[in-house]
Design a protein around this motif. Structure first.
Motif, PDB file in Angstrom:
ATOM      1  N   ILE A  80       8.368  10.742   5.104  1.00 27.40           N
ATOM      2  CA  ILE A  80       6.948  10.630   5.443  1.00 27.40           C
ATOM      3  C   ILE A  80       6.712   9.403   6.317  1.00 27.40           C
ATOM      4  O   ILE A  80       6.004   9.466   7.333  1.00 27.40           O
ATOM      5  N   ARG A  81       7.304   8.284   5.941  1.00 24.28           N
ATOM      6  CA  ARG A  81       7.137   7.062   6.744  1.00 24.28           C
ATOM      7  C   ARG A  81       7.705   7.241   8.149  1.00 24.28           C
ATOM      8  O   ARG A  81       7.156   6.723   9.121  1.00 24.28           O
ATOM      9  N   ALA A  82       8.811   7.969   8.270  1.00 19.90           N
ATOM     10  CA  ALA A  82       9.437   8.169   9.576  1.00 19.90           C
ATOM     11  C   ALA A  82       8.563   8.991  10.520  1.00 19.90           C
ATOM     12  O   ALA A  82       8.526   8.726  11.724  1.00 19.90           O
ATOM     13  N   VAL A  83       7.867   9.980   9.986  1.00 17.93           N
ATOM     14  CA  VAL A  83       7.103  10.863  10.875  1.00 17.93           C
ATOM     15  C   VAL A  83       5.609  10.572  10.911  1.00 17.93           C
ATOM     16  O   VAL A  83       4.936  10.910  11.883  1.00 17.93           O
ATOM     17  N   ASP A  84       5.079   9.933   9.858  1.00 13.50           N
ATOM     18  CA  ASP A  84       3.632   9.694   9.781  1.00 13.50           C
ATOM     19  C   ASP A  84       3.238   8.239   9.578  1.00 13.50           C
ATOM     20  O   ASP A  84       2.052   7.924   9.585  1.00 13.50           O
ATOM     21  N   GLY A  85       4.179   7.373   9.300  1.00  7.47           N
ATOM     22  CA  GLY A  85       3.836   5.976   9.047  1.00  7.47           C
ATOM     23  C   GLY A  85       3.622   5.715   7.564  1.00  7.47           C
ATOM     24  O   GLY A  85       4.115   6.456   6.722  1.00  7.47           O
ATOM     25  N   PRO A  86       2.860   4.660   7.237  1.00 10.56           N
ATOM     26  CA  PRO A  86       2.693   4.257   5.834  1.00 10.56           C
ATOM     27  C   PRO A  86       2.157   5.389   4.958  1.00 10.56           C
ATOM     28  O   PRO A  86       1.407   6.244   5.415  1.00 10.56           O
ATOM     29  N   LEU A  87       2.540   5.348   3.678  1.00  9.67           N
ATOM     30  CA  LEU A  87       2.092   6.371   2.734  1.00  9.67           C
ATOM     31  C   LEU A  87       0.580   6.356   2.566  1.00  9.67           C
ATOM     32  O   LEU A  87      -0.042   7.404   2.423  1.00  9.67           O
ATOM     33  N   VAL A  88      -0.016   5.184   2.543  1.00  7.47           N
ATOM     34  CA  VAL A  88      -1.464   5.048   2.399  1.00  7.47           C
ATOM     35  C   VAL A  88      -1.947   4.083   3.467  1.00  7.47           C
ATOM     36  O   VAL A  88      -1.377   3.006   3.637  1.00  7.47           O
ATOM     37  N   SER A  89      -2.967   4.490   4.181  1.00  8.79           N
ATOM     38  CA  SER A  89      -3.611   3.575   5.115  1.00  8.79           C
ATOM     39  C   SER A  89      -5.120   3.772   5.008  1.00  8.79           C
ATOM     40  O   SER A  89      -5.597   4.833   4.623  1.00  8.79           O
ATOM     41  N   ARG A  94      -2.765  -1.011   6.542  1.00 10.45           N
ATOM     42  CA  ARG A  94      -2.176  -0.983   5.205  1.00 10.45           C
ATOM     43  C   ARG A  94      -3.211  -1.525   4.225  1.00 10.45           C
ATOM     44  O   ARG A  94      -3.988  -2.412   4.583  1.00 10.45           O
ATOM     45  N   PRO A  95      -3.249  -1.021   3.003  1.00  7.87           N
ATOM     46  CA  PRO A  95      -4.292  -1.432   2.055  1.00  7.87           C
ATOM     47  C   PRO A  95      -4.400  -2.937   1.843  1.00  7.87           C
ATOM     48  O   PRO A  95      -5.501  -3.469   1.699  1.00  7.87           O
ATOM     49  N   GLU A  96      -3.268  -3.643   1.856  1.00  6.71           N
ATOM     50  CA  GLU A  96      -3.327  -5.085   1.623  1.00  6.71           C
ATOM     51  C   GLU A  96      -3.917  -5.849   2.808  1.00  6.71           C
ATOM     52  O   GLU A  96      -4.294  -7.005   2.684  1.00  6.71           O
ATOM     53  N   ALA A  97      -4.020  -5.186   3.967  1.00  8.10           N
ATOM     54  CA  ALA A  97      -4.570  -5.838   5.162  1.00  8.10           C
ATOM     55  C   ALA A  97      -6.069  -5.588   5.348  1.00  8.10           C
ATOM     56  O   ALA A  97      -6.683  -6.160   6.236  1.00  8.10           O
ATOM     57  N   VAL A  98      -6.647  -4.748   4.524  1.00 12.29           N
ATOM     58  CA  VAL A  98      -8.072  -4.426   4.655  1.00 12.29           C
ATOM     59  C   VAL A  98      -8.897  -5.550   4.039  1.00 12.29           C
ATOM     60  O   VAL A  98      -8.587  -6.046   2.956  1.00 12.29           O
ATOM     61  N   ASN A  99      -9.941  -5.930   4.745  1.00 13.98           N
ATOM     62  CA  ASN A  99     -10.847  -6.966   4.239  1.00 13.98           C
ATOM     63  C   ASN A  99     -12.195  -6.351   3.916  1.00 13.98           C
ATOM     64  O   ASN A  99     -12.772  -5.635   4.737  1.00 13.98           O
ATOM     65  N   TYR A 100     -12.667  -6.618   2.720  1.00 13.37           N
ATOM     66  CA  TYR A 100     -13.960  -6.134   2.274  1.00 13.37           C
ATOM     67  C   TYR A 100     -14.843  -7.322   1.913  1.00 13.37           C
ATOM     68  O   TYR A 100     -14.339  -8.400   1.583  1.00 13.37           O
ATOM     69  N   ASN A 101     -16.149  -7.076   1.906  1.00 16.56           N
ATOM     70  CA  ASN A 101     -17.018  -8.126   1.378  1.00 16.56           C
ATOM     71  C   ASN A 101     -16.891  -8.118  -0.144  1.00 16.56           C
ATOM     72  O   ASN A 101     -16.277  -7.231  -0.736  1.00 16.56           O
ATOM     73  N   VAL A 106     -13.160  -4.491  -4.617  1.00 21.91           N
ATOM     74  CA  VAL A 106     -12.460  -3.752  -5.663  1.00 21.91           C
ATOM     75  C   VAL A 106     -11.800  -2.486  -5.091  1.00 21.91           C
ATOM     76  O   VAL A 106     -10.808  -2.000  -5.643  1.00 21.91           O
ATOM     77  N   LEU A 107     -12.327  -1.968  -3.988  1.00 22.35           N
ATOM     78  CA  LEU A 107     -11.718  -0.788  -3.355  1.00 22.35           C
ATOM     79  C   LEU A 107     -10.272  -1.045  -2.951  1.00 22.35           C
ATOM     80  O   LEU A 107      -9.434  -0.140  -3.032  1.00 22.35           O
ATOM     81  N   GLN A 108      -9.975  -2.244  -2.521  1.00 27.18           N
ATOM     82  CA  GLN A 108      -8.610  -2.565  -2.124  1.00 27.18           C
ATOM     83  C   GLN A 108      -7.643  -2.309  -3.277  1.00 27.18           C
ATOM     84  O   GLN A 108      -6.547  -1.800  -3.079  1.00 27.18           O
ATOM     85  N   HIS A 109      -8.069  -2.601  -4.495  1.00 25.12           N
ATOM     86  CA  HIS A 109      -7.225  -2.366  -5.666  1.00 25.12           C
ATOM     87  C   HIS A 109      -7.003  -0.869  -5.889  1.00 25.12           C
ATOM     88  O   HIS A 109      -5.916  -0.458  -6.303  1.00 25.12           O
ATOM     89  N   VAL A 110      -8.004  -0.065  -5.600  1.00 22.14           N
ATOM     90  CA  VAL A 110      -7.864   1.390  -5.735  1.00 22.14           C
ATOM     91  C   VAL A 110      -6.840   1.896  -4.734  1.00 22.14           C
ATOM     92  O   VAL A 110      -5.957   2.693  -5.075  1.00 22.14           O
ATOM     93  N   TRP A 111      -6.913   1.439  -3.477  1.00 21.01           N
ATOM     94  CA  TRP A 111      -5.978   1.911  -2.449  1.00 21.01           C
ATOM     95  C   TRP A 111      -4.554   1.476  -2.778  1.00 21.01           C
ATOM     96  O   TRP A 111      -3.600   2.238  -2.613  1.00 21.01           O
ATOM     97  N   ILE A 112      -4.391   0.269  -3.261  1.00 19.03           N
ATOM     98  CA  ILE A 112      -3.051  -0.214  -3.601  1.00 19.03           C
ATOM     99  C   ILE A 112      -2.499   0.527  -4.826  1.00 19.03           C
ATOM    100  O   ILE A 112      -1.318   0.878  -4.865  1.00 19.03           O
ATOM    101  N   ALA A 113      -3.357   0.812  -5.795  1.00 21.03           N
ATOM    102  CA  ALA A 113      -2.923   1.596  -6.965  1.00 21.03           C
ATOM    103  C   ALA A 113      -2.523   3.009  -6.546  1.00 21.03           C
ATOM    104  O   ALA A 113      -1.525   3.551  -7.045  1.00 21.03           O
TER     105      ALA A 113
END
Length: 152
Positions: A80-89, A94-101, A106-113
């Motif tokens: 999946i990573r080879a043909v589509d990139g990260p599993l979750v974006s 990437r979820p750890e790079a998203v900045n929220y107010n 708390v959404l960042q924790h949902v995406w990482i989970a």
């Protein structure tokens, strides 16, 4: 999560490649015919898999495509990573790079989970297991739950 046609086709092509009893290279035409994958699309997928070191091409009379690594060392996640990139974006990040107010962070924790849960399955299943039809117990136990089959 949506599984793209590209990932599905890549996995199906690798299953067909790995399942060959003669171990010889297989042409893209044959792979496409066996798995009902459009030829042009398959060529692009195979190029992505080659760049990732998952498959290699062989020229000549008995040319075609074959695994570049042992099928038991290639996971669904690798493909999946080879043909589509990260599993979750999240909108391409990437979820750890998203900045929220503060109110939505708390959404960042949902995406990482969610990424962690996908990894638990996708990194535990190899192309060889798919080809053999022998999935790990951690995967089969998830599908034994009737609720897993319900389209909620």
């Amino acid at each position: 999560m949506r599984v793209s046609a590209k990932s599905d086709y890549a996995l199906r092509a690798l299953i067909a490649m790995t399942g060959r009893s003669d171990g010889r290279a297989v042409s893209a035409e044959e792979l496409g015919r066996l798995q009902d994958i459009p030829h042009g699309f398959l060529q692009a997928i195979l190029a992505d898999l080659r760049r990732a070191g998952i498959v290699m091409s062989q020229r000549g009379q008995s040319g075609g495509w074959r695994m570049a690594r042992e099928a038991d060392t290639v996971s669904v996640a690798d493909v999946i990573r080879a043909v589509d990139g990260p599993l979750v974006s999240v909108y391409g990040l990437r979820p750890e790079a998203v900045n929220y107010n503060e109110s939505a962070e708390v959404l960042q924790h949902v995406w990482i989970a969610a990424r962690s849960a996908l990894r638990e399955v996708f990194e535990d299943v190899s192309i060889q297991q798919l080809s053999d039809g022998a999935l790990p117990e951690a995967v089969t136990s998830r599908t034994a739950d009737e609720d897993a089959w319900q389209p909620h």
